[in-house]
Design a protein around this motif. Structure first.
Motif, PDB file in Angstrom:
ATOM      1  N   GLY A 163       5.288 -29.380  11.707  1.00 10.74           N
ATOM      2  CA  GLY A 163       5.180 -29.393  13.156  1.00 10.74           C
ATOM      3  C   GLY A 163       3.717 -29.349  13.536  1.00 10.74           C
ATOM      4  N   PRO A 164       3.408 -29.371  14.831  1.00 13.88           N
ATOM      5  CA  PRO A 164       2.005 -29.352  15.245  1.00 13.88           C
ATOM      6  C   PRO A 164       1.220 -28.164  14.710  1.00 13.88           C
ATOM      7  N   ALA A 165       1.886 -27.037  14.459  1.00  8.02           N
ATOM      8  CA  ALA A 165       1.180 -25.847  13.964  1.00  8.02           C
ATOM      9  C   ALA A 165       1.915 -25.218  12.788  1.00  8.02           C
ATOM     10  N   ASP A 166       2.618 -26.040  12.014  1.00  9.73           N
ATOM     11  CA  ASP A 166       3.382 -25.535  10.872  1.00  9.73           C
ATOM     12  C   ASP A 166       3.128 -26.413   9.655  1.00  9.73           C
ATOM     13  N   ILE A 167       2.583 -25.805   8.607  1.00  6.32           N
ATOM     14  CA  ILE A 167       2.296 -26.521   7.368  1.00  6.32           C
ATOM     15  C   ILE A 167       3.018 -25.838   6.213  1.00  6.32           C
ATOM     16  N   LEU A 168       3.632 -26.641   5.360  1.00  7.79           N
ATOM     17  CA  LEU A 168       4.287 -26.139   4.147  1.00  7.79           C
ATOM     18  C   LEU A 168       3.422 -26.479   2.940  1.00  7.79           C
ATOM     19  N   VAL A 169       3.247 -25.503   2.053  1.00 11.33           N
ATOM     20  CA  VAL A 169       2.489 -25.687   0.821  1.00 11.33           C
ATOM     21  C   VAL A 169       3.388 -25.333  -0.356  1.00 11.33           C
ATOM     22  N   ALA A 170       3.530 -26.255  -1.292  1.00 13.21           N
ATOM     23  CA  ALA A 170       4.301 -26.003  -2.507  1.00 13.21           C
ATOM     24  C   ALA A 170       3.471 -26.479  -3.693  1.00 13.21           C
ATOM     25  N   ARG A 189      -1.228 -14.636   1.376  1.00 10.61           N
ATOM     26  CA  ARG A 189      -2.084 -13.876   2.289  1.00 10.61           C
ATOM     27  C   ARG A 189      -3.408 -14.582   2.541  1.00 10.61           C
ATOM     28  N   ARG A 190      -4.015 -15.119   1.489  1.00 10.40           N
ATOM     29  CA  ARG A 190      -5.317 -15.770   1.630  1.00 10.40           C
ATOM     30  C   ARG A 190      -5.211 -17.072   2.426  1.00 10.40           C
ATOM     31  N   LEU A 191      -4.188 -17.858   2.146  1.00  5.76           N
ATOM     32  CA  LEU A 191      -4.050 -19.142   2.833  1.00  5.76           C
ATOM     33  C   LEU A 191      -3.691 -18.964   4.299  1.00  5.76           C
ATOM     34  N   THR A 192      -2.756 -18.064   4.588  1.00  5.54           N
ATOM     35  CA  THR A 192      -2.359 -17.874   5.992  1.00  5.54           C
ATOM     36  C   THR A 192      -3.446 -17.182   6.805  1.00  5.54           C
ATOM     37  N   ALA A 193      -4.268 -16.360   6.138  1.00  5.90           N
ATOM     38  CA  ALA A 193      -5.370 -15.711   6.851  1.00  5.90           C
ATOM     39  C   ALA A 193      -6.441 -16.734   7.227  1.00  5.90           C
ATOM     40  N   ARG A 194      -6.705 -17.670   6.331  1.00  8.95           N
ATOM     41  CA  ARG A 194      -7.736 -18.668   6.595  1.00  8.95           C
ATOM     42  C   ARG A 194      -7.229 -19.791   7.484  1.00  8.95           C
ATOM     43  N   TYR A 195      -5.961 -20.169   7.291  1.00  9.46           N
ATOM     44  CA  TYR A 195      -5.356 -21.248   8.070  1.00  9.46           C
ATOM     45  C   TYR A 195      -4.031 -20.761   8.646  1.00  9.46           C
ATOM     46  N   PRO A 196      -4.023 -20.245   9.882  1.00  5.88           N
ATOM     47  CA  PRO A 196      -2.785 -19.728  10.481  1.00  5.88           C
ATOM     48  C   PRO A 196      -1.680 -20.772  10.565  1.00  5.88           C
ATOM     49  N   GLU A 197      -2.042 -22.062  10.533  1.00  3.98           N
ATOM     50  CA  GLU A 197      -1.026 -23.114  10.604  1.00  3.98           C
ATOM     51  C   GLU A 197      -0.152 -23.162   9.354  1.00  3.98           C
ATOM     52  N   ILE A 198      -0.643 -22.627   8.241  1.00  2.00           N
ATOM     53  CA  ILE A 198       0.148 -22.595   7.011  1.00  2.00           C
ATOM     54  C   ILE A 198       1.186 -21.482   7.128  1.00  2.00           C
ATOM     55  N   ARG A 199       2.441 -21.861   7.224  1.00  2.81           N
ATOM     56  CA  ARG A 199       3.504 -20.887   7.458  1.00  2.81           C
ATOM     57  C   ARG A 199       4.354 -20.622   6.215  1.00  2.81           C
ATOM     58  N   TYR A 200       4.372 -21.556   5.278  1.00  4.82           N
ATOM     59  CA  TYR A 200       5.203 -21.393   4.087  1.00  4.82           C
ATOM     60  C   TYR A 200       4.382 -21.740   2.847  1.00  4.82           C
ATOM     61  N   VAL A 201       4.405 -20.848   1.861  1.00  7.36           N
ATOM     62  CA  VAL A 201       3.697 -21.061   0.597  1.00  7.36           C
ATOM     63  C   VAL A 201       4.671 -20.772  -0.540  1.00  7.36           C
ATOM     64  N   PHE A 202       4.905 -21.774  -1.369  1.00  7.79           N
ATOM     65  CA  PHE A 202       5.804 -21.627  -2.509  1.00  7.79           C
ATOM     66  C   PHE A 202       5.052 -21.989  -3.780  1.00  7.79           C
ATOM     67  N   LEU A 203       5.023 -21.062  -4.752  1.00  8.98           N
ATOM     68  CA  LEU A 203       4.388 -21.312  -6.040  1.00  8.98           C
ATOM     69  C   LEU A 203       5.444 -21.326  -7.131  1.00  8.98           C
ATOM     70  N   ASP A 204       5.361 -22.327  -7.986  1.00 11.68           N
ATOM     71  CA  ASP A 204       6.291 -22.477  -9.096  1.00 11.68           C
ATOM     72  C   ASP A 204       5.522 -22.316 -10.406  1.00 11.68           C
ATOM     73  N   PRO A 205       5.629 -21.162 -11.088  1.00 11.42           N
ATOM     74  CA  PRO A 205       4.953 -21.006 -12.374  1.00 11.42           C
ATOM     75  C   PRO A 205       5.492 -22.031 -13.375  1.00 11.42           C
ATOM     76  N   THR A 206       4.627 -22.787 -13.977  1.00 12.99           N
ATOM     77  CA  THR A 206       5.063 -23.860 -14.858  1.00 12.99           C
ATOM     78  C   THR A 206       4.025 -24.121 -15.921  1.00 12.99           C
ATOM     79  N   ARG A 207       4.463 -24.728 -17.012  1.00 16.04           N
ATOM     80  CA  ARG A 207       3.548 -25.165 -18.056  1.00 16.04           C
ATOM     81  C   ARG A 207       3.300 -26.666 -17.948  1.00 16.04           C
ATOM     82  N   ALA A 208       3.580 -27.225 -16.784  1.00 18.12           N
ATOM     83  CA  ALA A 208       3.421 -28.667 -16.608  1.00 18.12           C
ATOM     84  C   ALA A 208       1.986 -29.089 -16.872  1.00 18.12           C
TER      85      ALA A 208
END
Length: 332
Positions: free
Chosen positions: A258-265, A288-307
């Motif tokens: 959305g205009p002020a909503d960013i998803l990060v995966a 915490r670090r991403l949303t503090a610096r960029y309030p538009e980032i609302r969702y952060v998903f990390l997938d631990p992988t050996r890719a």
């Protein structure tokens, strides 16, 4: 995450533009009927189209700002692009269609009958009012471009806030349209030939067509799903890579919800010695670090992988941008 709210600055910009266009539309309509000028009537329809557009953009802001729920877990941000797209379509059909058709009709059959003076007065007053509305939109663009450390032009090209982009482009087009209308009326009065009035009407229609197509394409790209600008993507990658226990980021995906909503995966390769607690702490720190610096980032998903790096898709952002703003990576 807290529910998104309607941004006051964008709402104010839309309301000011809508009120200005409504007053101008009434004045232009009266002037067009009195003077019989095709360009004035086209400008009246232009302002009516702009007023309708502002109403749709206001609706886009309200509807898109509704909080996420069970049916829409990522919120309603993309709905704002639907209404903004409809606004662009209305401008295309009602504004551009009428202006071109009426201009052609004027060239072929119309004979001017009426007072030119009223047209000049209304055009002058309209120019002042449109300038005030454009100045407000320009202030918002400059403020946001400074925040994202980029140029106003690049901000307008990349921003996902289609409301301020629409107001800025429409007000700019309105000022150009007023100049075209004044030129058409003046040349028709000087020469006694309605050809110039008709040509001015057609040019106004073409101008509306360009604005409508530009806005429609931008909203369509956001509806389909667009990543963040290249520079912002690199900064997100850097923030994730700098986390403790992180070896590298193999895959980074972003989307403008959305205009002020960013998803990060992201698929993240952690140190082999990292414990479950360290991975959890890193994931929490990333959000915490991403949303503090960029309030538009609302969702952060990390997938631990050996890719491995070769598993990652090509960078959708293409060549590096000199600057960035929230809302896209297309290089055009």
């Amino acid at each position: 995450m807290t529910a998104p709210t309607v941004r006051t600055e964008s709402v104010g910009t839309v309301v000011v533009a809508g009120a200005a266009n409504l007053a101008i539309a009434a004045a232009k309509l009266v002037a067009g009927l009195i003077s019989g000028s095709a360009a004035m009537l086209s400008e009246a329809v232009h302002s009516v189209a702009d007023t309708t557009t502002e109403a749709l953009l206001y609706l886009a802001l309200r509807r898109g700002a509704r909080p996420a729920d069970a049916r829409r877990p990522f919120g309603y941000g993309k709905e704002s692009y639907v209404w903004a797209f409809l606004a662009a379509v209305f401008t295309f059909v009602a504004g551009a269609g009428f202006a071109v058709t009426h201009g052609v009709t004027t060239i072929l059959v119309h004979e001017h009958s009426g007072d030119y003076l009223v047209s000049y007065v209304v055009l002058a007053v309209s120019f002042v009012i449109e300038s005030v509305s454009l100045a407000r939109a320009a202030r918002q663009v400059r403020a946001q471009s400074r925040r994202w450390r980029t140029t106003p032009r690049r901000y307008l090209r990349l921003t996902a806030d289609t409301t301020v982009k629409a107001v800025f482009l429409e007000d700019s087009a309105a000022l150009v349209g007023l100049v075209l209308a004044a030129a058409g009326v003046a040349l028709s009065e000087l020469t006694g030939d309605e050809l110039y009035d008709g040509i001015a009407s057609i040019l106004i229609g073409v101008l509306l067509l360009v604005v409508a197509v530009t806005l429609a394409l931008r909203n369509l790209s956001l509806l389909v799903g667009r990543s963040v600008p290249a520079r912002l993507r690199r900064e997100i990658d850097r923030e994730l890579t700098d986390l403790p226990a992180v070896r590298r980021v193999d895959t980074l995906l972003t989307m403008q919800l959305g205009p002020a909503d960013i998803l990060v995966a992201a698929k993240v390769d952690f140190d082999d010695t990292a414990t479950g607690a360290q991975i959890e702490a890193a994931a929490d720190a990333a959000e915490r670090r991403l949303t503090a610096r960029y309030p538009e980032i609302r969702y952060v998903f990390l997938d631990p992988t050996r890719a491995t790096a070769r598993d990652a898709p090509p960078d959708p952002s293409g060549p590096a941008e000199a600057g960035g703003a929230p809302g896209g990576t297309d290089p055009d």
